[in-house]
Design a protein around this motif. Structure first.
Motif, mmCIF file in Angstrom:
data_model
loop_
_atom_site.group_PDB
_atom_site.id
_atom_site.type_symbol
_atom_site.label_atom_id
_atom_site.label_comp_id
_atom_site.label_asym_id
_atom_site.label_seq_id
_atom_site.Cartn_x
_atom_site.Cartn_y
_atom_site.Cartn_z
ATOM 1 N N GLU A 11 0.871 -1.173 0.000
ATOM 2 C CA GLU A 11 0.000 0.000 0.000
ATOM 3 C C GLU A 11 0.909 1.224 0.000
ATOM 4 O O GLU A 11 1.660 1.443 0.945
ATOM 5 N N SER A 12 0.846 1.985 -1.069
ATOM 6 C CA SER A 12 1.728 3.133 -1.209
ATOM 7 C C SER A 12 1.198 4.319 -0.432
ATOM 8 O O SER A 12 -0.011 4.596 -0.450
ATOM 9 N N ALA A 13 2.096 5.014 0.260
ATOM 10 C CA ALA A 13 1.716 6.219 0.991
ATOM 11 C C ALA A 13 1.821 7.421 0.070
ATOM 12 O O ALA A 13 2.715 7.481 -0.780
ATOM 13 N N PHE A 21 3.786 0.133 2.453
ATOM 14 C CA PHE A 21 3.442 -0.636 3.646
ATOM 15 C C PHE A 21 2.901 -2.000 3.219
ATOM 16 O O PHE A 21 2.096 -2.087 2.283
ATOM 17 N N ALA A 233 5.810 12.658 8.228
ATOM 18 C CA ALA A 233 4.974 11.484 8.473
ATOM 19 C C ALA A 233 3.501 11.871 8.625
ATOM 20 O O ALA A 233 2.609 11.219 8.074
ATOM 21 N N GLN A 236 2.100 12.894 5.341
ATOM 22 C CA GLN A 236 1.903 11.721 4.492
ATOM 23 C C GLN A 236 0.610 10.997 4.851
ATOM 24 O O GLN A 236 -0.197 10.671 3.976
ATOM 25 N N LEU A 237 0.376 10.750 6.134
ATOM 26 C CA LEU A 237 -0.813 9.986 6.517
ATOM 27 C C LEU A 237 -2.107 10.781 6.346
ATOM 28 O O LEU A 237 -3.193 10.202 6.266
ATOM 29 N N ALA A 446 -4.419 5.307 9.906
ATOM 30 C CA ALA A 446 -3.513 5.729 8.832
ATOM 31 C C ALA A 446 -2.090 5.834 9.368
ATOM 32 O O ALA A 446 -1.869 6.276 10.497
ATOM 33 N N CYS A 447 -1.117 5.435 8.541
ATOM 34 C CA CYS A 447 0.291 5.440 8.949
ATOM 35 C C CYS A 447 1.113 6.293 7.986
ATOM 36 O O CYS A 447 0.808 6.379 6.793
ATOM 37 N N GLY A 448 2.141 6.907 8.511
ATOM 38 C CA GLY A 448 3.062 7.684 7.694
ATOM 39 C C GLY A 448 4.480 7.545 8.216
ATOM 40 O O GLY A 448 4.688 7.289 9.411
ATOM 41 N N GLU A 464 1.400 6.549 13.579
ATOM 42 C CA GLU A 464 0.094 5.947 13.300
ATOM 43 C C GLU A 464 -0.971 6.784 13.987
ATOM 44 O O GLU A 464 -0.857 7.095 15.184
#
Length: 515
Positions: A11-13, A21, A233, A236-237, A446-448, A464
């Motif tokens: 899964e691309s951020a 990810f 980060a 990004q998220l 959501a994660c970054g 996260e």
């Protein structure tokens, strides 16, 4: 190796930093590590989390640097048996990260080469793990015994010299156990963790907006790098894109942070080699540099300037000529001082051939940052994985092949010159426009990941998002994790009095690995 070469979907951020990810099985976790090692990829960071509040058990994550970006692999672990295959056999740098992950979460590698505690120091009971969801943050735990066994060396004439953790002067605590014959060092083992502050637990009580202030205090001499990585980060998220002017000003602050630290270290290296003139001159230059930081940005070390979405304040265009003049004057002085350093026979006698880290050893153990570049590894995120504005600056990567103290000093000199060039170029081409945008609301879960080339090396921050714009998990990673073991190798065969010089040539962070 590239992200597409790995046998599972990513899964691309969003955003300029290429991050993928993926969730893996235990077999994939181990097999992928071996494949990545064979392909020359590097382990950037490893961390664990308690997910029982989401009915998920635990997890262990590893971030690997590939040719086209970062692969962040997540291995879910059952609550009743939170263990996983050891990565230490593939990536030696994983050992201490795994030990810290166990101390904090109870997530353990299977059959590790070293299962001793890393952060605990008897500060909390062996069965307690502060980053578990059912543990309440507290400042005082019941006192418990701390029995830590150092690796011993035996033989005729071998004895041990314990140094620290309390040192003379204002220096962070760390214990160094030397095994020596006469003054020749046979082995050095460092024990850190005395600076543990509960940073990762503290993040869990903060909002995404608030977390950047704490990120900027993980290691105070790298506040810009950590704050930018954290902000990246979060951006990004949440899908935020910062304005070009904000990106340019962030880079200007990061390069000013790099210059300040290199100036300080070059002076300290001269002093540790008995050349007090170098300390006096570089201290003067660093002080002038920091005073201009305070004058234009309100803080000598540039704390709390970077936030998610951009910066707190703009830079008045009327200040740009002053910045340009300082850059020009400092560049001239550094050139003169480098000539003095290079021509000083006594100084060079101390620096050359001292504390050597070969290119082969650096690659096998995962050395990073300026120390890696001094051992022939051309690794620099500003060059290889550049995000705006670095993708348009044509950054020159300073490298040396000797791997000794002299090479690490030379890299610092060259990086000061390059940073001054970049600051001047950024000032000349500073875009118009805003310096901050609103950051959209973050989806729960959501994660970054933010990655920034700090002055020591790559700084990584994983974030996260939880419910209500809170931080569910944040892991900041300092490059000193990778480099402390190399310092232990660099001293071998040298004499004990050379350790301060070798240690300063790396100048690693205690606080950055004692989260």
């Amino acid at each position: 190796m590239r992200l597409a070469d790995l046998p599972f979907p990513f899964e691309s951020a969003p955003g300029p930093a290429a991050v993928g990810f993926a969730e893996v099985t235990a077999d994939q976790w181990q097999a992928t590590a071996g494949r990545l090692r064979s392909a020359g990829a590097t382990l950037v960071a490893l961390w664990a989390a308690d997910r029982r509040d989401l009915h998920d058990g635990f997890e262990i994550r590893a971030a690997y640097a590939l040719e086209d970006g970062l692969a962040c692999l997540r291995l879910p672990l059952p609550a009743e048996a939170p263990d996983y295959p050891d990565l230490g056999r593939h990536f030696p740098a994983a050992g201490r990260m795994q030990r810290a992950a166990f101390d904090l979460t109870g997530v353990a590698p299977l059959d590790p080469a070293d299962g001793r505690p890393w952060l605990r120091h008897g500060a909390w009971p062996a069965g307690a793990h502060p980053l578990r969801r059912d543990v309440v943050a507290r400042s005082v735990w019941p006192a418990v015994a701390d029995d830590y066994t150092f690796v011993s060396v035996s033989g005729d004439g071998v004895h041990e010299i314990p140094v620290g953790p309390v040192h003379a002067g204002t220096i962070e605590p760390g214990h160094f156990r030397f095994s020596v014959v006469g003054e020749r060092v046979l082995r050095l083992e460092a024990r850190l963790g005395y600076k543990h502050k509960g940073i990762e637990k503290r993040f869990e009580s903060m909002s995404l907006d608030e977390g950047v202030a704490l990120a900027g205090r993980v290691s105070g001499d790298s506040t810009v790098a950590f704050a930018w990585a954290y902000a990246m980060a979060v951006e990004q998220l949440s899908g935020a894109t910062i304005p070009p002017r904000a990106a340019a000003l962030r880079a200007m602050l990061l390069e000013r942070e790099r210059v300040a630290n290199h100036l300080g270290d070059l002076g300290a290296l001269g002093n540790d080699a008995g050349f007090a003139f170098g300390l006096a001159q570089f201290s003067r230059l660093k002080e002038d540099w920091l005073r201009l930081n305070a004058r234009f940005w309100g803080h000598r070390y540039l704390m709390d300037r970077i936030v998610p979405g951009g910066l707190t304040d703009d830079l008045d265009d009327a200040h740009l000529p002053v910045l340009a003049r300082q850059v020009h004057d400092l560049a001239d002085e550094v050139v003169r001082l480098r000539r003095i350093y290079d021509d000083h026979a006594g100084l060079q006698d101390r620096l050359r051939g001292c504390g050597v880290v070969s290119n082969d050893l650096a690659q096998r153990l995962g050395l990073t940052g300026l120390a890696a570049r001094a051992s022939g590894m051309a690794v620099d995120l500003r060059v290889g994985r550049a995000v705006p504005p670095y993708d348009g600056l044509d950054v020159r990567c300073a490298t040396r092949s000797e791997g000794d103290v002299a090479a690490r000093a030379a890299v610092r000199f060259e990086e000061v010159a390059e940073s001054l060039r970049l600051i001047g170029l950024l000032a000349e081409t500073l875009p118009d426009g805003p310096t901050r945008v609103a950051v959209p609301s973050a989806r729960q879960g959501a994660c970054g990941i933010g990655r920034v080339e700090g002055w020591r090396g790559e700084v990584l921050v994983f974030v996260e998002a939880g419910a209500d714009e809170r931080i569910r998990r944040c892991h900041p990673h300092d490059p000193s994790w990778q480099n402390w073991p190399l310092l232990e190798h660099a001293i071998l065969g040298n004499i004990v009095p050379d350790f301060p010089l070798i240690n300063k040539s790396f100048n690693l962070s205690y606080s950055g690995v004692d989260l």
